[in-house]
Write a protein that holds these residues in place. Structure first.
Motif, PDB file in Angstrom:
ATOM      1  N   THR A   1      30.902  47.338  40.084  1.00 36.18           N
ATOM      2  CA  THR A   1      31.520  47.344  38.761  1.00 36.18           C
ATOM      3  C   THR A   1      30.510  47.149  37.637  1.00 36.18           C
ATOM      4  O   THR A   1      30.893  47.195  36.475  1.00 36.18           O
ATOM      5  CB  THR A   1      32.625  46.273  38.666  1.00 36.18           C
ATOM      6  OG1 THR A   1      32.051  44.993  38.897  1.00 36.18           O
ATOM      7  CG2 THR A   1      33.733  46.527  39.668  1.00 36.18           C
ATOM      8  N   GLY A   2      29.254  46.915  37.981  1.00 36.84           N
ATOM      9  CA  GLY A   2      28.229  46.795  36.954  1.00 36.84           C
ATOM     10  C   GLY A   2      27.276  45.653  37.235  1.00 36.84           C
ATOM     11  O   GLY A   2      27.628  44.685  37.916  1.00 36.84           O
ATOM     12  N   LEU A   3      26.084  45.772  36.701  1.00 39.58           N
ATOM     13  CA  LEU A   3      25.043  44.767  36.932  1.00 39.58           C
ATOM     14  C   LEU A   3      25.402  43.397  36.360  1.00 39.58           C
ATOM     15  O   LEU A   3      24.917  42.383  36.852  1.00 39.58           O
ATOM     16  CB  LEU A   3      23.717  45.238  36.346  1.00 39.58           C
ATOM     17  CG  LEU A   3      23.000  46.324  37.138  1.00 39.58           C
ATOM     18  CD1 LEU A   3      21.716  46.740  36.435  1.00 39.58           C
ATOM     19  CD2 LEU A   3      22.707  45.863  38.552  1.00 39.58           C
ATOM     20  N   LYS A   4      26.258  43.361  35.357  1.00 32.73           N
ATOM     21  CA  LYS A   4      26.599  42.057  34.779  1.00 32.73           C
ATOM     22  C   LYS A   4      27.398  41.198  35.764  1.00 32.73           C
ATOM     23  O   LYS A   4      27.517  40.001  35.580  1.00 32.73           O
ATOM     24  CB  LYS A   4      27.349  42.214  33.453  1.00 32.73           C
ATOM     25  CG  LYS A   4      28.781  42.644  33.554  1.00 32.73           C
ATOM     26  CD  LYS A   4      29.423  42.689  32.166  1.00 32.73           C
ATOM     27  CE  LYS A   4      30.908  42.901  32.256  1.00 32.73           C
ATOM     28  NZ  LYS A   4      31.567  42.766  30.979  1.00 32.73           N
ATOM     29  N   TYR A   5      27.896  41.814  36.845  1.00 35.31           N
ATOM     30  CA  TYR A   5      28.647  41.070  37.863  1.00 35.31           C
ATOM     31  C   TYR A   5      27.803  40.729  39.087  1.00 35.31           C
ATOM     32  O   TYR A   5      28.316  40.162  40.053  1.00 35.31           O
ATOM     33  CB  TYR A   5      29.880  41.854  38.298  1.00 35.31           C
ATOM     34  CG  TYR A   5      30.879  42.017  37.184  1.00 35.31           C
ATOM     35  CD1 TYR A   5      31.659  40.945  36.757  1.00 35.31           C
ATOM     36  CD2 TYR A   5      31.024  43.229  36.527  1.00 35.31           C
ATOM     37  CE1 TYR A   5      32.557  41.080  35.715  1.00 35.31           C
ATOM     38  CE2 TYR A   5      31.930  43.374  35.486  1.00 35.31           C
ATOM     39  CZ  TYR A   5      32.690  42.297  35.091  1.00 35.31           C
ATOM     40  OH  TYR A   5      33.573  42.444  34.061  1.00 35.31           O
ATOM     41  N   LEU A   6      26.523  41.042  39.056  1.00 29.98           N
ATOM     42  CA  LEU A   6      25.658  40.795  40.205  1.00 29.98           C
ATOM     43  C   LEU A   6      25.575  39.306  40.538  1.00 29.98           C
ATOM     44  O   LEU A   6      25.680  38.914  41.697  1.00 29.98           O
ATOM     45  CB  LEU A   6      24.258  41.366  39.958  1.00 29.98           C
ATOM     46  CG  LEU A   6      23.278  41.244  41.117  1.00 29.98           C
ATOM     47  CD1 LEU A   6      23.808  41.945  42.360  1.00 29.98           C
ATOM     48  CD2 LEU A   6      21.928  41.820  40.715  1.00 29.98           C
ATOM     49  N   ARG A   7      25.417  38.477  39.544  1.00 33.42           N
ATOM     50  CA  ARG A   7      25.342  37.021  39.781  1.00 33.42           C
ATOM     51  C   ARG A   7      26.624  36.518  40.420  1.00 33.42           C
ATOM     52  O   ARG A   7      26.590  35.751  41.389  1.00 33.42           O
ATOM     53  CB  ARG A   7      25.074  36.285  38.465  1.00 33.42           C
ATOM     54  CG  ARG A   7      24.934  34.795  38.635  1.00 33.42           C
ATOM     55  CD  ARG A   7      24.584  34.120  37.286  1.00 33.42           C
ATOM     56  NE  ARG A   7      24.437  32.701  37.436  1.00 33.42           N
ATOM     57  CZ  ARG A   7      25.434  31.824  37.285  1.00 33.42           C
ATOM     58  NH1 ARG A   7      26.655  32.238  36.985  1.00 33.42           N
ATOM     59  NH2 ARG A   7      25.214  30.534  37.438  1.00 33.42           N
ATOM     60  N   ALA A   8      27.769  36.941  39.909  1.00 28.77           N
ATOM     61  CA  ALA A   8      29.054  36.520  40.480  1.00 28.77           C
ATOM     62  C   ALA A   8      29.206  37.018  41.916  1.00 28.77           C
ATOM     63  O   ALA A   8      29.695  36.293  42.786  1.00 28.77           O
ATOM     64  CB  ALA A   8      30.207  37.030  39.615  1.00 28.77           C
ATOM     65  N   ALA A   9      28.767  38.235  42.157  1.00 31.63           N
ATOM     66  CA  ALA A   9      28.854  38.789  43.513  1.00 31.63           C
ATOM     67  C   ALA A   9      27.965  38.013  44.477  1.00 31.63           C
ATOM     68  O   ALA A   9      28.365  37.752  45.621  1.00 31.63           O
ATOM     69  CB  ALA A   9      28.475  40.269  43.501  1.00 31.63           C
ATOM     70  N   LEU A  10      26.784  37.651  44.026  1.00 31.56           N
ATOM     71  CA  LEU A  10      25.894  36.860  44.875  1.00 31.56           C
ATOM     72  C   LEU A  10      26.489  35.488  45.155  1.00 31.56           C
ATOM     73  O   LEU A  10      26.439  34.994  46.286  1.00 31.56           O
ATOM     74  CB  LEU A  10      24.514  36.731  44.236  1.00 31.56           C
ATOM     75  CG  LEU A  10      23.666  37.997  44.241  1.00 31.56           C
ATOM     76  CD1 LEU A  10      22.412  37.809  43.383  1.00 31.56           C
ATOM     77  CD2 LEU A  10      23.292  38.382  45.659  1.00 31.56           C
ATOM     78  N   LEU A  11      27.057  34.879  44.142  1.00 30.66           N
ATOM     79  CA  LEU A  11      27.704  33.577  44.321  1.00 30.66           C
ATOM     80  C   LEU A  11      28.875  33.688  45.290  1.00 30.66           C
ATOM     81  O   LEU A  11      29.042  32.869  46.195  1.00 30.66           O
ATOM     82  CB  LEU A  11      28.178  33.039  42.963  1.00 30.66           C
ATOM     83  CG  LEU A  11      28.896  31.705  42.987  1.00 30.66           C
ATOM     84  CD1 LEU A  11      27.936  30.596  43.417  1.00 30.66           C
ATOM     85  CD2 LEU A  11      29.476  31.396  41.622  1.00 30.66           C
TER      86      LEU A  11
END
Length: 130
Positions: free
Chosen positions: A105-115
């Motif tokens: 859904t976009g790079l801005k969600y990468l941190r949330a996905a990793l968490l």
């Protein structure tokens, strides 16, 4: 030892998903919560609220599945071990898959996905060897 570590990571992943459930389904109306999800204002939060509520329950159900799997696996016995491992692997695998989908859904969600995906991924890999 690997089995214990797998159960610890599975439990941590389950607890994280219970926390996500609480944020999305119970505390969504709190501005600090919806802002954490990138929602800009109260009107947008109200619009997204039904979707967040539903999504929170998905997280809760995955956590319950992992928790039941942990209990079965910890009970021991051949049938309980197989059933517990299967339930833990399915629940953690679903958590990891959801995190992977979030990355699309976009790079801005990468941190949330990793968490969201790191604890279940570690638990999944460990459970494969337990």
């Amino acid at each position: 030892m690997i089995g214990i570590l797998a159960l610890v990571f599975a439990a941590l992943a389950a607890l994280l998903h219970v926390y996500i459930f609480i944020m999305e389904s119970v505390r969504w109306t709190t501005p600090v919560v919806w802002r954490r999800f990138g929602i800009a204002d109260q009107q947008a939060a109200d619009t997204v609220r039904p979707m967040a509520y539903n999504q929170g329950f998905y997280n809760l159900f995955l956590a319950i599945g992992a928790g039941l799997g942990i209990l079965l696996f910890a009970m021991g016995g051949p049938d309980a071990l197989v059933a517990g491992r299967t339930l833990v692997l399915f629940s953690l695998g679903s958590m990891v898959a959801a995190a992977l989908v979030l990355t699309t859904t976009g790079l801005k969600y990468l941190r949330a996905a990793l968490l969201q995906g790191t604890l279940p991924l570690i638990g999944f890999v460990l459970m494969l060897f337990a």
